[in-house]
Structures are given as C-alpha cells and as structure tokens.
Design a protein around this motif. Structure first.
Motif, PDB file in Angstrom:
ATOM      1  N   LYS A 128      40.956   9.016 -88.809  1.00 32.51           N
ATOM      2  CA  LYS A 128      39.917  10.031 -88.597  1.00 32.51           C
ATOM      3  C   LYS A 128      38.589   9.395 -88.186  1.00 32.51           C
ATOM      4  O   LYS A 128      37.890   9.919 -87.326  1.00 32.51           O
ATOM      5  N   TYR A 143      39.097   8.175 -84.564  1.00 38.73           N
ATOM      6  CA  TYR A 143      39.213   9.320 -83.651  1.00 38.73           C
ATOM      7  C   TYR A 143      37.855   9.961 -83.388  1.00 38.73           C
ATOM      8  O   TYR A 143      37.486  10.184 -82.238  1.00 38.73           O
ATOM      9  N   SER A 144      37.099  10.244 -84.440  1.00 40.83           N
ATOM     10  CA  SER A 144      35.810  10.930 -84.257  1.00 40.83           C
ATOM     11  C   SER A 144      34.810  10.035 -83.530  1.00 40.83           C
ATOM     12  O   SER A 144      34.093  10.494 -82.641  1.00 40.83           O
ATOM     13  N   GLN A 192      35.836   9.820 -79.835  1.00 43.25           N
ATOM     14  CA  GLN A 192      35.473  11.005 -79.050  1.00 43.25           C
ATOM     15  C   GLN A 192      34.065  10.856 -78.484  1.00 43.25           C
ATOM     16  O   GLN A 192      33.822  11.145 -77.310  1.00 43.25           O
ATOM     17  N   LYS A 250      38.588   2.482 -80.821  1.00 45.37           N
ATOM     18  CA  LYS A 250      38.244   3.867 -81.156  1.00 45.37           C
ATOM     19  C   LYS A 250      38.500   4.808 -79.992  1.00 45.37           C
ATOM     20  O   LYS A 250      39.066   5.893 -80.183  1.00 45.37           O
ATOM     21  N   THR A 276      42.218   5.268 -79.568  1.00 46.62           N
ATOM     22  CA  THR A 276      42.751   6.181 -80.587  1.00 46.62           C
ATOM     23  C   THR A 276      42.472   7.618 -80.191  1.00 46.62           C
ATOM     24  O   THR A 276      43.348   8.482 -80.280  1.00 46.62           O
ATOM     25  N   TYR A 277      41.266   7.883 -79.702  1.00 40.71           N
ATOM     26  CA  TYR A 277      40.926   9.238 -79.270  1.00 40.71           C
ATOM     27  C   TYR A 277      41.804   9.678 -78.097  1.00 40.71           C
ATOM     28  O   TYR A 277      42.416  10.747 -78.134  1.00 40.71           O
ATOM     29  N   ASN A 308      45.426  10.476 -78.755  1.00 37.59           N
ATOM     30  CA  ASN A 308      45.668  11.603 -79.650  1.00 37.59           C
ATOM     31  C   ASN A 308      44.937  12.854 -79.187  1.00 37.59           C
ATOM     32  O   ASN A 308      44.681  13.761 -79.972  1.00 37.59           O
ATOM     33  N   SER A 309      44.616  12.904 -77.916  1.00 37.33           N
ATOM     34  CA  SER A 309      43.967  14.054 -77.293  1.00 37.33           C
ATOM     35  C   SER A 309      44.721  14.393 -76.013  1.00 37.33           C
ATOM     36  O   SER A 309      45.597  13.635 -75.590  1.00 37.33           O
TER      37      SER A 309
END
Length: 129
Positions: free
Chosen positions: A20, A23-24, A27, A100, A103-104, A107-108
């Motif tokens: 998390k 991911y955040s 983004q 990071k 990862t975003y 998973n997007s």
C-alpha cells in the motif's frame, strides 16, 4: 474511532502495508513523471507511446522494467499486437522511486501483478544491458 483504525492496521501483514505504501507513492510519481506520455489511465498515445495495460508484456519483461525506467528504452516493442518504435527517455528516478512506480503500474490499468520492491529493482539494475 482510534481503536477501530488501529485494529484495521493490526490485521494487515507487513507485506500488505508495504504494498500500500509503494502503490500510493507510486501513483504520485506516475502522475508527475509518466502520465504526460502514457496517459492518466495508462492508455498510451495512439501509435506513438505504448499503453501500460498489457500484463503479459509486464510479466515477460519484469526483469528489464527497472532498466527501461532508469536508462530509457528505444527500439521496437509489441504491445497488444501493435508495434511501437519510439524512444522513452531515462526517467531520472531513484531505485526506490522506480520500485514504487512499477508497483503502481503493475497494479493499475487492469494489471494485478503485486509488489515490485526495492530489492528487486536493485538486483535488476545490476544486470542492465
């Protein structure tokens, strides 16, 4: 209220919390460094810039993704049966920022490929071609 929030976090594993966080943050990095070319929804730009919604390409090139981000990418690639032969410049991102944003992206846009952590990026960057 505080007890409920604490209980929610206590039920998450360290790996879930790490995902998390990556991911955040990813983004925000994507919005700043990648979105201008690859689009808000990762749709790319017609025949010029490839979309980021091809999990097969991401999976089969997982070990090279960090290198593409750090050093740029040129030459022909195929995404969704379309050829892209442009040049992506080096990102200028640090290894943790690369982890990071990967990862975003992974998973997007319809992708669900899990965490891409710093250790993976550092390992991959050591063998960039």
């Amino acid at each position: 209220m505080t007890i409920v929030i604490c209980a929610m976090f206590a039920c998450q594993s360290e790996q879930e919390m790490e995902f998390k966080r990556y991911y955040s943050s990813g983004q925000l990095i994507y919005q700043t460094h990648c979105q201008n070319c690859h689009g808000k929804e990762g749709q790319g730009l017609a025949a010029l810039i490839p979309p980021l919604n091809d999990a097969d390409f991401l999976k089969s090139n997982r070990a090279q993704l960090s290198c593409y981000m750090q050093n740029g990418l040129s030459g022909n690639i195929i995404i969704h049966s379309n050829n892209y032969n442009g040049k992506m410049p080096a990102s200028g991102l640090t290894p943790i920022e690369i982890a990071k944003v990967l990862t975003y992206v992974q998973n997007s846009f319809g992708n669900q490929l899990g965490l891409f952590n710093l250790k993976q990026v550092e390992t991959d960057l050591k063998v960039c071609k």
